[in-house]
Write an enzyme that holds these catalytic residues in place. Structure first.
Site, PDB file in Angstrom:
ATOM      1  N   ASP A  86       2.632   2.227   6.335  1.00  0.00           N
ATOM      2  CA  ASP A  86       2.893   1.889   7.739  1.00  0.00           C
ATOM      3  C   ASP A  86       2.026   0.706   8.115  1.00  0.00           C
ATOM      4  O   ASP A  86       1.146   0.299   7.353  1.00  0.00           O
ATOM      5  CB  ASP A  86       2.728   3.104   8.669  1.00  0.00           C
ATOM      6  CG  ASP A  86       1.292   3.600   8.787  1.00  0.00           C
ATOM      7  OD1 ASP A  86       0.456   3.251   7.922  1.00  0.00           O
ATOM      8  OD2 ASP A  86       1.001   4.348   9.734  1.00  0.00           O
ATOM      9  N   TYR A 144      -0.684  -2.054   9.693  1.00  0.00           N
ATOM     10  CA  TYR A 144      -2.093  -2.036  10.082  1.00  0.00           C
ATOM     11  C   TYR A 144      -2.177  -1.635  11.547  1.00  0.00           C
ATOM     12  O   TYR A 144      -1.356  -2.055  12.366  1.00  0.00           O
ATOM     13  CB  TYR A 144      -2.710  -3.425   9.901  1.00  0.00           C
ATOM     14  CG  TYR A 144      -2.773  -3.905   8.465  1.00  0.00           C
ATOM     15  CD1 TYR A 144      -3.567  -3.259   7.520  1.00  0.00           C
ATOM     16  CD2 TYR A 144      -2.038  -5.015   8.049  1.00  0.00           C
ATOM     17  CE1 TYR A 144      -3.636  -3.716   6.202  1.00  0.00           C
ATOM     18  CE2 TYR A 144      -2.103  -5.476   6.730  1.00  0.00           C
ATOM     19  CZ  TYR A 144      -2.903  -4.811   5.815  1.00  0.00           C
ATOM     20  OH  TYR A 144      -2.972  -5.251   4.511  1.00  0.00           O
ATOM     21  N   PHE A 175       1.292  -5.095   3.942  1.00  0.00           N
ATOM     22  CA  PHE A 175       0.080  -5.703   3.365  1.00  0.00           C
ATOM     23  C   PHE A 175      -0.309  -7.045   3.997  1.00  0.00           C
ATOM     24  O   PHE A 175      -1.415  -7.525   3.781  1.00  0.00           O
ATOM     25  CB  PHE A 175       0.186  -5.856   1.836  1.00  0.00           C
ATOM     26  CG  PHE A 175       0.284  -4.532   1.115  1.00  0.00           C
ATOM     27  CD1 PHE A 175      -0.851  -3.736   0.941  1.00  0.00           C
ATOM     28  CD2 PHE A 175       1.499  -4.077   0.635  1.00  0.00           C
ATOM     29  CE1 PHE A 175      -0.770  -2.508   0.298  1.00  0.00           C
ATOM     30  CE2 PHE A 175       1.593  -2.843  -0.017  1.00  0.00           C
ATOM     31  CZ  PHE A 175       0.453  -2.061  -0.185  1.00  0.00           C
ATOM     32  N   HIS A 233      -2.562   2.997  -5.844  1.00  0.00           N
ATOM     33  CA  HIS A 233      -2.586   2.101  -4.681  1.00  0.00           C
ATOM     34  C   HIS A 233      -3.757   1.111  -4.803  1.00  0.00           C
ATOM     35  O   HIS A 233      -4.796   1.449  -5.372  1.00  0.00           O
ATOM     36  CB  HIS A 233      -2.743   2.950  -3.411  1.00  0.00           C
ATOM     37  CG  HIS A 233      -2.404   2.230  -2.157  1.00  0.00           C
ATOM     38  ND1 HIS A 233      -3.319   1.455  -1.476  1.00  0.00           N
ATOM     39  CD2 HIS A 233      -1.248   2.147  -1.456  1.00  0.00           C
ATOM     40  CE1 HIS A 233      -2.743   0.935  -0.410  1.00  0.00           C
ATOM     41  NE2 HIS A 233      -1.485   1.329  -0.369  1.00  0.00           N
TER      42      HIS A 233
END
Length: 228
Positions: A65, A67, A78, A186
């Site tokens: 989701d 920032y 990202f 991740h």
């Protein structure tokens, strides 16, 4: 059919906007934007789709989701708006990019140049409350973005980069006889040392694209964030 995206994505996923789950999501978002601080701003929710059309999508980098800090999110996984510090996960992505292809990190986190080359920077959930990660999970976005993944899978010749457990869980939506999945832990500081570093996703992606007779991605971002 609501016109929410100004390219071929509107035709591909437009029917979703008339379904009951999306109507409920729309009502929820209307109330959230009126009463809370929500990111990204409502005009950039579908920015990833605007910058990377369905036809042009060659690579998907799947995030969770947006920032949830001020002025960071702008609709791409990202990526952060110019003027922000590069977030920790993206710093690790840049480190792996340097180890993989020798590309030195830039000092910004604005990934528009990747998007313009056919990299769909997709989050599973497209909105979030300020300061509250995952606050819009389970409200309907996942139904829409699962549809996005399935439509791209049907098209074929797409490289799906799945980092972390949540992204890897989407692999059952992807036809691996027609597409390529590249997965690892991740890039977050909590997990990057357990399989992300050394996974060479960028060179792997370009190899797969060549197999599909597609132009490889130029992963070298401009030194200064460019908005053209």
């Amino acid at each position: 059919m609501k016109q929410l995206i100004k390219n071929d994505w509107q035709t591909v996923i437009g029917p979703e906007f008339d379904k009951e789950y999306y109507r409920q999501l729309h009502q929820f978002l209307k109330h959230e934007y009126q009463t809370q601080t929500i990111y990204p701003d409502m005009y950039h929710i579908f920015q990833a789709f605007e910058w990377t059309s369905y036809h042009d999508t060659k690579v998907v980098i799947l995030g969770q989701d947006p920032y949830h800090g001020p002025n960071q999110a702008h609709g791409l996984s990202f990526s952060v708006l110019p003027g922000n510090k590069v977030p920790p996960s993206l710093q690790n992505i840049y480190k792996e990019l340097q180890a993989d292809l020798g590309i030195a990190p830039v000092k910004h986190g604005y990934l528009k140049y990747w998007a313009q080359q056919g990299v769909l920077l997709l989050n599973s959930v497209l909105t979030v409350r300020q300061g509250k990660a995952f606050s819009h999970q389970g409200k309907g976005w996942e139904t829409l973005t699962n549809q996005v993944i399935q439509k791209l899978s049907q098209k074929g010749g797409v490289v799906f980069i799945l980092w972390g457990k949540a992204a890897k869980a989407k692999s059952n939506l992807i036809d691996i006889s027609k597409n390529t999945i590249i997965s690892s832990t991740h890039p977050s500081p909590f997990s990057a040392n357990y399989g992300f570093f050394g996974s060479r996703p960028f060179s792997q992606t370009n190899k797969a694209l060549q197999k599909y007779h597609e132009q490889p991605i130029d992963w070298q971002l401009p030194q200064q964030p460019q908005d053209n």
